[in-house]
Design a protein around this motif. Structure first.
Motif, PDB file in Angstrom:
ATOM      1  N   GLU A 190     -50.009  45.958  83.832  1.00  8.59           N
ATOM      2  CA  GLU A 190     -49.000  46.872  83.358  1.00  8.59           C
ATOM      3  C   GLU A 190     -48.878  48.369  83.566  1.00  8.59           C
ATOM      4  O   GLU A 190     -47.937  48.627  83.853  1.00  8.59           O
ATOM      5  CB  GLU A 190     -47.645  46.268  82.614  1.00  8.59           C
ATOM      6  N   ARG A 191     -50.312  48.724  83.002  1.00  7.54           N
ATOM      7  CA  ARG A 191     -50.141  49.607  82.754  1.00  7.54           C
ATOM      8  C   ARG A 191     -50.676  50.273  83.499  1.00  7.54           C
ATOM      9  O   ARG A 191     -50.751  51.333  84.067  1.00  7.54           O
ATOM     10  CB  ARG A 191     -51.323  49.601  81.278  1.00  7.54           C
TER      11      ARG A 191
ATOM     12  N   ILE B  15     -50.601  43.322  79.995  1.00  9.07           N
ATOM     13  CA  ILE B  15     -50.269  44.646  79.993  1.00  9.07           C
ATOM     14  C   ILE B  15     -51.216  44.703  80.494  1.00  9.07           C
ATOM     15  O   ILE B  15     -50.791  46.486  80.646  1.00  9.07           O
ATOM     16  CB  ILE B  15     -50.724  44.561  78.032  1.00  9.07           C
ATOM     17  N   LYS B  16     -52.637  44.971  80.817  1.00  9.53           N
ATOM     18  CA  LYS B  16     -53.288  45.439  81.833  1.00  9.53           C
ATOM     19  C   LYS B  16     -52.885  46.152  82.389  1.00  9.53           C
ATOM     20  O   LYS B  16     -52.977  46.946  83.252  1.00  9.53           O
ATOM     21  CB  LYS B  16     -54.651  45.313  81.170  1.00  9.53           C
TER      22      LYS B  16
ATOM     23  N   GLU C 237     -48.607  51.547  86.349  1.00 14.28           N
ATOM     24  CA  GLU C 237     -47.765  52.586  85.454  1.00 14.28           C
ATOM     25  C   GLU C 237     -48.771  53.646  86.490  1.00 14.28           C
ATOM     26  O   GLU C 237     -48.189  54.880  86.288  1.00 14.28           O
ATOM     27  CB  GLU C 237     -47.214  52.538  84.298  1.00 14.28           C
ATOM     28  N   TYR C 238     -50.143  53.585  85.617  1.00 12.99           N
ATOM     29  CA  TYR C 238     -50.759  54.674  86.189  1.00 12.99           C
ATOM     30  C   TYR C 238     -51.309  54.887  87.350  1.00 12.99           C
ATOM     31  O   TYR C 238     -51.220  56.222  87.685  1.00 12.99           O
ATOM     32  CB  TYR C 238     -52.286  53.974  84.991  1.00 12.99           C
TER      33      TYR C 238
END
Length: 273
Positions: A206-207, A203-204, A210-211
């Motif tokens: 992926e975020r 999850i980290k 995205e950032y």
């Protein structure tokens, strides 16, 4: 202690347990216990290869070079063929073929290499037989003991002569799997902790990706505006005949970075399509 306080404490514990249960269900992590592979299976014993196919019309070892048998009647010849005799004769034939590949001289049957070849043939014959008769407990126990004995011999050979050990593994088509230094049970709790850590790490990442994409998208109009302003400043400084603070190399570097970002964005759009 007051009864009302005890009741409130029990309700608090019940709420905490319900929250923990909800947290576990929200993660959507499913753990399946790994299948236990018996030590008698080739995947566990390290036997990568199988027994070679046997020509049933081959003569027995004791009569292989007999001249009289070569010119005898076909019915007489069939009596001395492997396909018409015991399985023990076929096993002996396979054992002799494998020993010849690793023996040091034609009469070598007692060296470590010959013993390992002999045990390997017996193990693979017993494994094939165990697949047909999986409830044969005596065969299963004997096979396990023989696999452990071969591992012990391989451990000694690995310590004495590592080059010969590697050569034997290649010849016999084996994989040596030493026992672990410390035994460790596979538990559900520890496995769920590792899966949770991997899930959070995913999850980290992926975020963060995205950032980064969002920053790259914001960087394109910023670079376009910066290039225009730098070109304007350079032109004005040249016209006013004052020292030029913006070089052409700086403008070219900004343009190259802008083109790279645009091509990267086009690749992402094409991949989504």
């Amino acid at each position: 202690m007051n009864f009302a306080k005890i009741l409130r404490a029990c309700k608090g514990m019940q709420w905490q347990l319900s929250r923990e249960y909800a947290f576990k269900s929200d993660l959507k992590i499913k753990w399946v216990r790994p299948e236990k592979i018996p030590c008698t299976k080739p995947e566990k014993s390290g036997d990568l290869g199988k027994l070679p196919p046997v020509n049933e019309k081959e003569f027995l070892l004791d009569y292989k070079d007999s001249r009289e048998l070569q010119s005898a009647d076909p019915i007489v010849q069939s009596l001395f063929q492997l396909g018409n005799n015991r399985c023990a004769d076929t096993a002996r034939y396979l054992r002799e073929q494998l020993i010849k590949e690793v023996q040091r001289h034609p009469l070598d049957y007692g060296s470590m290499e010959a013993k390992l070849a002999r045990m390997t043939v017996r193990i693979r014959i017993m494994q094939d037989e165990l697949e047909q008769y999986p409830r044969n407990t005596k065969l299963k126990v004997a096979l396990k003991e023989l696999i452990d004995k071969r591992k012990k011999f391989l451990k000694y050979l690995r310590r004495w002569d590592y080059r010969r050990f590697e050569w034997m593994l290649e010849k016999l088509d084996l994989v040596y799997k030493p026992p672990p230094a410390e035994f460790h049970w596979i538990t559900r709790k520890e496995s769920l902790q590792k899966l949770t850590d991997a899930h959070c790490e995913k999850i980290k990442e992926e975020r963060l990706a995205e950032y980064r994409n969002m920053l790259d998208e914001q960087k394109i109009p910023f670079l376009e505006d910066a290039i225009k302003k730098m070109e304007f400043v350079r032109k004005e400084q040249i016209d006013l005949e004052i020292p030029v603070s913006v070089t052409e190399e700086q403008i070219k570097d900004f343009k190259r970075e802008l083109e790279a970002l645009k091509s990267k964005r086009e690749v992402k759009v094409d991949s989504k399509k």
